[in-house]
Design a protein around this motif. Structure first.
Motif, PDB file in Angstrom:
ATOM      1  N   THR A 299     -17.865 -26.944 -24.927  1.00 48.72           N
ATOM      2  CA  THR A 299     -19.232 -27.443 -24.766  1.00 48.72           C
ATOM      3  C   THR A 299     -20.191 -26.632 -25.628  1.00 48.72           C
ATOM      4  O   THR A 299     -21.084 -27.187 -26.290  1.00 48.72           O
ATOM      5  CB  THR A 299     -19.667 -27.357 -23.288  1.00 48.72           C
ATOM      6  N   LYS A 300     -19.996 -25.349 -25.647  1.00 46.56           N
ATOM      7  CA  LYS A 300     -20.876 -24.472 -26.430  1.00 46.56           C
ATOM      8  C   LYS A 300     -20.772 -24.753 -27.927  1.00 46.56           C
ATOM      9  O   LYS A 300     -21.807 -24.906 -28.606  1.00 46.56           O
ATOM     10  CB  LYS A 300     -20.521 -23.007 -26.149  1.00 46.56           C
ATOM     11  N   TYR A 301     -19.558 -24.859 -28.436  1.00 52.30           N
ATOM     12  CA  TYR A 301     -19.381 -24.921 -29.889  1.00 52.30           C
ATOM     13  C   TYR A 301     -19.356 -26.340 -30.447  1.00 52.30           C
ATOM     14  O   TYR A 301     -19.913 -26.591 -31.525  1.00 52.30           O
ATOM     15  CB  TYR A 301     -18.113 -24.162 -30.291  1.00 52.30           C
ATOM     16  N   VAL A 302     -18.716 -27.268 -29.766  1.00 53.84           N
ATOM     17  CA  VAL A 302     -18.641 -28.639 -30.288  1.00 53.84           C
ATOM     18  C   VAL A 302     -19.999 -29.325 -30.190  1.00 53.84           C
ATOM     19  O   VAL A 302     -20.436 -30.015 -31.115  1.00 53.84           O
ATOM     20  CB  VAL A 302     -17.566 -29.462 -29.547  1.00 53.84           C
ATOM     21  N   PHE A 303     -20.687 -29.133 -29.055  1.00 56.71           N
ATOM     22  CA  PHE A 303     -22.005 -29.759 -28.883  1.00 56.71           C
ATOM     23  C   PHE A 303     -23.139 -28.826 -29.275  1.00 56.71           C
ATOM     24  O   PHE A 303     -24.303 -29.216 -29.200  1.00 56.71           O
ATOM     25  CB  PHE A 303     -22.172 -30.231 -27.435  1.00 56.71           C
ATOM     26  N   ASP A 304     -22.785 -27.603 -29.678  1.00 54.73           N
ATOM     27  CA  ASP A 304     -23.792 -26.627 -30.088  1.00 54.73           C
ATOM     28  C   ASP A 304     -24.901 -26.554 -29.041  1.00 54.73           C
ATOM     29  O   ASP A 304     -26.092 -26.591 -29.354  1.00 54.73           O
ATOM     30  CB  ASP A 304     -24.357 -27.006 -31.463  1.00 54.73           C
ATOM     31  N   ILE A 305     -24.517 -26.471 -27.793  1.00 55.44           N
ATOM     32  CA  ILE A 305     -25.473 -26.645 -26.697  1.00 55.44           C
ATOM     33  C   ILE A 305     -26.417 -25.446 -26.578  1.00 55.44           C
ATOM     34  O   ILE A 305     -26.007 -24.299 -26.699  1.00 55.44           O
ATOM     35  CB  ILE A 305     -24.733 -26.930 -25.372  1.00 55.44           C
ATOM     36  N   LYS A 306     -27.688 -25.766 -26.363  1.00 55.28           N
ATOM     37  CA  LYS A 306     -28.743 -24.759 -26.264  1.00 55.28           C
ATOM     38  C   LYS A 306     -29.503 -24.945 -24.947  1.00 55.28           C
ATOM     39  O   LYS A 306     -29.426 -26.001 -24.310  1.00 55.28           O
ATOM     40  CB  LYS A 306     -29.722 -24.908 -27.428  1.00 55.28           C
ATOM     41  N   ASP A 307     -30.292 -23.941 -24.607  1.00 52.89           N
ATOM     42  CA  ASP A 307     -31.043 -23.993 -23.350  1.00 52.89           C
ATOM     43  C   ASP A 307     -32.018 -25.167 -23.294  1.00 52.89           C
ATOM     44  O   ASP A 307     -32.283 -25.708 -22.222  1.00 52.89           O
ATOM     45  CB  ASP A 307     -31.801 -22.685 -23.129  1.00 52.89           C
ATOM     46  N   GLU A 308     -32.546 -25.553 -24.419  1.00 51.18           N
ATOM     47  CA  GLU A 308     -33.544 -26.619 -24.423  1.00 51.18           C
ATOM     48  C   GLU A 308     -32.934 -28.019 -24.468  1.00 51.18           C
ATOM     49  O   GLU A 308     -33.658 -29.023 -24.398  1.00 51.18           O
ATOM     50  CB  GLU A 308     -34.503 -26.440 -25.603  1.00 51.18           C
ATOM     51  N   ASP A 309     -31.620 -28.122 -24.537  1.00 51.91           N
ATOM     52  CA  ASP A 309     -30.973 -29.429 -24.673  1.00 51.91           C
ATOM     53  C   ASP A 309     -30.973 -30.223 -23.371  1.00 51.91           C
ATOM     54  O   ASP A 309     -30.871 -29.660 -22.276  1.00 51.91           O
ATOM     55  CB  ASP A 309     -29.529 -29.274 -25.148  1.00 51.91           C
ATOM     56  N   ILE A 433      -9.498 -31.459 -31.023  1.00 54.10           N
ATOM     57  CA  ILE A 433      -9.744 -31.738 -32.437  1.00 54.10           C
ATOM     58  C   ILE A 433     -11.144 -32.325 -32.561  1.00 54.10           C
ATOM     59  O   ILE A 433     -11.479 -33.289 -31.876  1.00 54.10           O
ATOM     60  CB  ILE A 433      -8.706 -32.731 -33.003  1.00 54.10           C
ATOM     61  N   SER A 434     -11.948 -31.721 -33.417  1.00 50.31           N
ATOM     62  CA  SER A 434     -13.335 -32.155 -33.563  1.00 50.31           C
ATOM     63  C   SER A 434     -13.993 -31.364 -34.684  1.00 50.31           C
ATOM     64  O   SER A 434     -13.627 -30.206 -34.921  1.00 50.31           O
ATOM     65  CB  SER A 434     -14.112 -31.923 -32.263  1.00 50.31           C
ATOM     66  N   PRO A 435     -14.985 -31.945 -35.328  1.00 48.76           N
ATOM     67  CA  PRO A 435     -15.815 -31.127 -36.215  1.00 48.76           C
ATOM     68  C   PRO A 435     -16.573 -30.080 -35.404  1.00 48.76           C
ATOM     69  O   PRO A 435     -16.877 -30.293 -34.230  1.00 48.76           O
ATOM     70  CB  PRO A 435     -16.812 -32.131 -36.818  1.00 48.76           C
ATOM     71  N   LEU A 436     -16.873 -28.953 -36.025  1.00 45.54           N
ATOM     72  CA  LEU A 436     -17.891 -28.041 -35.519  1.00 45.54           C
ATOM     73  C   LEU A 436     -19.164 -28.418 -36.282  1.00 45.54           C
ATOM     74  O   LEU A 436     -19.188 -28.324 -37.521  1.00 45.54           O
ATOM     75  CB  LEU A 436     -17.514 -26.585 -35.765  1.00 45.54           C
ATOM     76  N   PRO A 437     -20.208 -28.872 -35.587  1.00 43.45           N
ATOM     77  CA  PRO A 437     -21.318 -29.531 -36.284  1.00 43.45           C
ATOM     78  C   PRO A 437     -22.095 -28.645 -37.244  1.00 43.45           C
ATOM     79  O   PRO A 437     -22.759 -29.160 -38.147  1.00 43.45           O
ATOM     80  CB  PRO A 437     -22.207 -30.019 -35.137  1.00 43.45           C
TER      81      PRO A 437
END
Length: 661
Positions: A299-309, A433-437
């Motif tokens: 969740t952290k790396y694939v969606f690049d999730i941040k506090d404001e998301d 398997i996924s891009p890292l955005p």
């Protein structure tokens, strides 16, 4: 930028010639600069997969650190051996000592339009009270609790409460029949069932309590049923005194504090059942430390999730995607997760876009089937809504064809949002398997590369690596979120996943690796057809059909043929402004067949094309190709309990039988 999906050829083509996609989209500088992962260094770090996952696990809250990161005796893995933690603590409690305690944890939108928001502090109170309620009914560490509910916050609350007291949960999708529920309850030997009087779907009531009562007639192990009252008083559910308990009555007097069980990393967190084409459902087992590490890190790396998301995964929690990316992954990261109860087209076809605009959603994770349906409905609907808040788009559930990928990028993402096309399974627990955005240049239709710490390979029938070309997708090394087996049937686990390529996990999927090392998922091996000795991917033929401007959606299956082994049979949904009535029908069929020949080659020309207004899909959006094969082969329809609308396949069968007669 101009490109073609494939090179037109005159003669037959092999799978290795397909998908010569030339378009490539690098991350923007703006996205890259702020991303959690923004360089190739993370892939180099992932080469030592044990060390990589050890570092990710250290970001969680452990009550006792582990002694050994991995113990591997194929096919059985133990991760973070001797470590102790609690999933509920990691998803809720650890955020309460920070400013996040007053941040929205869950935003919920009900189908009729109700809304509720739970801050992390409010979520904590509800989880603790329900955990104490479960304990008051005799639930203890090691028990199994079945959850059969609509998409309401109480489902997530119940999951976290089970995790808090150490009882494994087994969520049964709210669209499953009484029979399917009964089988799952009995298989996991649950003592408690948590359900609701009902839910809503396209304006109709889904009678969950009625179905639960039917299931329990043949599930004697369940002693208590907790009922969340979702419906109005005008729809009272039947009640069994002494067994049924109102959710609100149960929690009303409970304490806001329930001590979290100190769980071993390898203790069972949940069982989730998957259905094969034959045989009884498989109870996939996921454990505490490894699963949470995988869900958290991806969740952290694939969606690049941040506090404001504001993160919106549109999957139902009844599926693994909902487990990992509606509940556990976002909450472990302290994010805001959006839950929606209803359908994409109720009360109108712009429902998704209206929700994105209303809540300023920043991350959208949905299925290719939904994307193709949105394409069919046209660009005008999304254009009505301000979706400028979106910063990342995701795809999950099945391979996405390049045409749909490009539409998603252009129409929804306005060419500014990276697309993470993800491959994973119930069994893998998390994205593999996924891009890292912030790192990976993407290609339309490709899931690109294995994530750091994941060693995926394409191999031939002898298990030899295929450097460029098509073959079978395997995973070479263990990973933390991997299944720990099939509940009550470890021999089946070994036979199904580890016998085809001994020592390696066989995914059951076909894949192609291109000259850049990118992976293209081709669907289940069963969906790779042999036609006159040539291997053809149904997904690639579907992509060629959807590439035609008249086609909204297509599903391709193989129909037995005495000469060719398989004939190519296509079910096609045309765009709403295209007619295939009367004399025009054959002209459209001929055009589509010619289009496939142009895109792939004559070997892939569909032998039959049947037009249909809808394709049979599960409520999670997957096309049920197994049922399409039943239609094409003239067999009795198999199990239709998972379908969003069983009438679709029944009418399709009648239509085909009429054409054949």
């Amino acid at each position: 930028m101009t490109a073609t999906l494939t090179k037109p050829v005159a003669g037959p083509r092999t799978l290795e010639d397909l998908l010569l996609e030339k378009r490539k989209f690098a991350p923007s500088k703006k996205f890259k600069d702020s991303a959690h992962a923004n360089s190739e260094v993370i892939y180099k770090e992932g080469a030592n997969f044990v060390k990589f996952w050890k570092k990710r696990a250290h970001e969680l809250t452990w009550s006792k650190k582990w002694k050994k990161t991995l113990e591997w005796k194929a096919p059985f893995a133990q991760w973070f051996v001797g470590g102790k933690l609690n999933v509920s603590v990691n998803c809720v409690d650890r955020h309460l000592t920070t400013w996040r305690k007053n941040k929205a944890a869950i935003i919920w939108e009900g189908e009729p339009g109700e809304t509720r928001t739970f801050t992390y502090q409010q979520l904590s109170r509800e989880v603790n009270r329900f955990a104490n309620g479960l304990k008051s009914l005799g639930a203890v560490r090691g028990d199994r609790v079945v959850l059969y509910m609509p998409m309401v916050p109480e489902l997530a609350i119940a999951m976290l409460a089970c995790a808090r007291i150490g009882a494994a949960h087994s969520v049964v999708f709210g669209g499953f029949s009484a029979e399917a529920l009964r089988d799952r309850i009995n298989d996991c030997q649950a003592k408690i069932l948590v359900t609701a009087d009902g839910g809503y779907r396209k304006g109709h009531v889904i009678p969950l309590k009625q179905w639960a009562d039917e299931a329990l007639q043949e599930a004697p192990g369940v002693k208590k049923v907790i009922v969340y009252k979702r419906l109005s008083q005008s729809n009272p559910a039947a009640w069994t005194e002494g067994r049924d308990i109102d959710w609100n009555d149960l929690v009303r007097e409970q304490s806001d504090f329930c001590k979290a069980e100190n769980m071993d990393s390898e203790d069972l967190l949940y069982i989730l059942y998957t259905s094969g084409t034959t045989g009884k459902p498989k109870g996939i087992m996921h454990t505490t430390g490894g699963y949470l590490t995988g869900a958290y890190a991806t969740t952290k790396y694939v969606f690049d999730i941040k506090d404001e998301d504001i993160h919106w995964c549109t999957a139902d929690i009844g599926w693994v995607t909902g487990h990992s990316y509606v509940v556990y992954g976002p909450l472990a990261n302290g994010a805001t997760t959006l839950m929606y109860e209803g359908s994409p087209d109720w009360p109108a076809k712009d429902r998704f876009w209206a929700i994105i605009a209303k809540y300023k959603v920043t991350i959208l994770y949905t299925a290719p089937t939904a994307i193709r349906t949105f394409m069919k409905w046209g660009d005008d609907l999304p254009a009505k809504h301000d979706m400028s808040s979106l910063r990342l788009l995701g795809s999950v559930g099945e391979p996405i064809n390049p045409e749909a990928w490009m539409w998603y990028r252009k129409t929804i993402g306005k060419e500014r949002c990276p697309i993470v096309d993800t491959w994973w399974q119930t069994e893998t627990g998390a994205i593999m398997i996924s891009p890292l955005p912030g790192v990976t240049a993407t290609k339309p239709g490709s899931a690109t590369r294995p994530l750091p710490g994941i060693q995926a390979e394409v191999v031939d029938e002898n298990g030899k690596t295929v450097k460029v070309g098509a073959g079978y997708l395997i995973i070479k090394n263990p990973w933390p979120a991997m299944l720990r087996g099939i509940y009550g049937d470890q021999e089946r686990y070994k036979a199904q996943y580890w016998s085809r390529f001994p020592g390696y996990y066989f995914t059951g999927d076909g894949a192609k690796r291109d000259k850049d090392g990118y992976l293209w998922l081709l669907g289940r091996v069963d969906d790779v057809l042999k036609v006159s000795g040539h291997r053809l991917s149904t997904m690639e033929i579907e992509s060629a059909l959807v590439d035609n401007s008249k086609v909204a959606e297509a599903a391709v299956i193989g129909k037995h043929d005495d000469i060719k082994e398989n004939a190519v049979f296509a079910f096609v949904t045309l765009k709403e402004d295209v007619s295939a009535a009367g004399g025009n029908r054959q002209a459209v069929i001929d055009e589509l067949k010619a289009h496939v020949v142009k895109k792939i080659g004559s070997i892939a020309r569909p032998d039959e094309i049947l037009f249909t207004a809808e394709l049979p899909k599960t409520r999670s959006g997957k096309i049920m190709r197994r049922l399409l094969r039943d239609v094409a082969e003239g067999r009795a329809l198999g199990d239709t309990t998972t379908l969003a609308d069983p009438n679709v396949v029944k009418s399709l069968k009648e239509k085909y039988e009429h054409l054949e007669s």
